[in-house]
Design a protein around this motif. Sequence first.
Motif, PDB file in Angstrom:
ATOM      1  N   MET A  49      18.644 -42.816  76.526  1.00 11.92           N
ATOM      2  CA  MET A  49      18.051 -43.557  75.414  1.00 11.92           C
ATOM      3  C   MET A  49      18.171 -42.742  74.142  1.00 11.92           C
ATOM      4  O   MET A  49      17.785 -41.570  74.114  1.00 11.92           O
ATOM      5  CB  MET A  49      16.566 -43.835  75.717  1.00 11.92           C
ATOM      6  N   PRO A  50      18.722 -43.303  73.062  1.00 12.55           N
ATOM      7  CA  PRO A  50      18.755 -42.554  71.804  1.00 12.55           C
ATOM      8  C   PRO A  50      17.342 -42.368  71.251  1.00 12.55           C
ATOM      9  O   PRO A  50      16.423 -43.125  71.563  1.00 12.55           O
ATOM     10  CB  PRO A  50      19.581 -43.454  70.884  1.00 12.55           C
ATOM     11  N   ILE A  93      16.801 -56.467  78.665  1.00 15.17           N
ATOM     12  CA  ILE A  93      17.855 -57.403  78.274  1.00 15.17           C
ATOM     13  C   ILE A  93      19.215 -56.902  78.746  1.00 15.17           C
ATOM     14  O   ILE A  93      19.528 -55.716  78.632  1.00 15.17           O
ATOM     15  CB  ILE A  93      17.853 -57.603  76.745  1.00 15.17           C
ATOM     16  N   ASP A  94      20.025 -57.802  79.244  1.00 18.67           N
ATOM     17  CA  ASP A  94      21.392 -57.487  79.637  1.00 18.67           C
ATOM     18  C   ASP A  94      22.230 -57.325  78.360  1.00 18.67           C
ATOM     19  O   ASP A  94      22.218 -58.206  77.505  1.00 18.67           O
ATOM     20  CB  ASP A  94      21.955 -58.636  80.480  1.00 18.67           C
ATOM     21  N   PRO A  95      22.955 -56.207  78.209  1.00 23.55           N
ATOM     22  CA  PRO A  95      23.778 -56.037  77.002  1.00 23.55           C
ATOM     23  C   PRO A  95      24.719 -57.204  76.746  1.00 23.55           C
ATOM     24  O   PRO A  95      24.992 -57.546  75.589  1.00 23.55           O
ATOM     25  CB  PRO A  95      24.554 -54.752  77.286  1.00 23.55           C
ATOM     26  N   ALA A  96      25.196 -57.838  77.798  1.00 18.32           N
ATOM     27  CA  ALA A  96      26.124 -58.961  77.643  1.00 18.32           C
ATOM     28  C   ALA A  96      25.467 -60.175  77.016  1.00 18.32           C
ATOM     29  O   ALA A  96      26.153 -61.079  76.531  1.00 18.32           O
ATOM     30  CB  ALA A  96      26.717 -59.330  79.012  1.00 18.32           C
ATOM     31  N   VAL A 182      20.318 -52.446  71.592  1.00 15.32           N
ATOM     32  CA  VAL A 182      19.231 -53.405  71.769  1.00 15.32           C
ATOM     33  C   VAL A 182      18.777 -53.430  73.228  1.00 15.32           C
ATOM     34  O   VAL A 182      17.573 -53.451  73.518  1.00 15.32           O
ATOM     35  CB  VAL A 182      19.665 -54.807  71.301  1.00 15.32           C
ATOM     36  N   ALA A 183      19.731 -53.414  74.153  1.00 16.25           N
ATOM     37  CA  ALA A 183      19.377 -53.441  75.567  1.00 16.25           C
ATOM     38  C   ALA A 183      18.581 -52.208  75.965  1.00 16.25           C
ATOM     39  O   ALA A 183      17.575 -52.300  76.686  1.00 16.25           O
ATOM     40  CB  ALA A 183      20.645 -53.548  76.417  1.00 16.25           C
ATOM     41  N   MET A 184      19.014 -51.026  75.496  1.00 11.07           N
ATOM     42  CA  MET A 184      18.297 -49.798  75.830  1.00 11.07           C
ATOM     43  C   MET A 184      16.893 -49.795  75.253  1.00 11.07           C
ATOM     44  O   MET A 184      15.938 -49.376  75.920  1.00 11.07           O
ATOM     45  CB  MET A 184      19.091 -48.588  75.345  1.00 11.07           C
ATOM     46  N   THR A 190       9.029 -54.273  74.918  1.00 10.04           N
ATOM     47  CA  THR A 190       9.388 -55.691  74.928  1.00 10.04           C
ATOM     48  C   THR A 190       9.672 -56.126  73.498  1.00 10.04           C
ATOM     49  O   THR A 190       8.770 -56.132  72.653  1.00 10.04           O
ATOM     50  CB  THR A 190       8.262 -56.542  75.530  1.00 10.04           C
ATOM     51  N   LEU A 191      10.915 -56.448  73.211  1.00  7.10           N
ATOM     52  CA  LEU A 191      11.275 -56.885  71.871  1.00  7.10           C
ATOM     53  C   LEU A 191      10.730 -58.281  71.611  1.00  7.10           C
ATOM     54  O   LEU A 191      10.516 -59.072  72.536  1.00  7.10           O
ATOM     55  CB  LEU A 191      12.794 -56.866  71.695  1.00  7.10           C
TER      56      LEU A 191
END
Length: 242
Positions: A49-50, A93-96, A182-184, A190-191
């Motif tokens: 995670m950044p 969330i799935d990056p795809a 966004v996924a990470m 929870t976004l």
Amino acid sequence: MTEFVFPAPAPTTVPVAGSTAVFPVGRVYCIGRNYRWSRDEQTTPLVEMPAWFMKPANAVVPACGVLPYPPSTSDFCHEIELVVAIGRGGRDIDPAHVEQHHIWGYAAGLDLTRRDLQTQAKHAGGPWEAAKAFDHSAPCTPIVPAEVCGHPRQGAVWLAVNGIERQRADVSDLMWPVPELVAMLSRSVTLAPGDLIFTGTPAGVGPLQPCDVVSGGVAGIGQFSMTVERALSTSPPTGDSL
């Protein structure tokens, strides 16, 4: 009916480019760096995670006109960034699925920093709020809907002070591309709709002085110009719409 002890502040909003609509701001997430600052710097594996931190919603202000020089610092620094506006929230969330289902639009923004306070916090192992979460610390251009601009995978990210360029990179240079980023982040929090994500800054960050003209932008998304002035008041933002 709920009785407030004083009038509730109006929500912070960002204009939508080419529209009378506005985007209501929820939370503001900021990603540390996210560009290589030297040619020999290694890319961190995407499984990690950044670094990230937050600013209050009312730190978001229009990226135009006057930029007050903040109090309690002698090292006020600029950081140009691509900003992602979330339209649909979620967890894990799935990056795809990020671009198609979760991103509402994009903007150009400044993550402004009281660098001397950040350095003190790093040395003491303390939090960064004093360095990052001050008034007017997140100027932002109008948000361009993704249905208009698409999802940028390349394009210049640049900033100049008094006409002299200091920062330049390309969206394609992001160490963590937007979908992965966004996924990470969604694996940690929870976004929610209204969240803004400042995606990190290229090399070349530097100080601003009163009377400096700072300009910048992201190709195909937005650009700005602001003039740095000494703050005339210590009153906090009202939370009015931008």
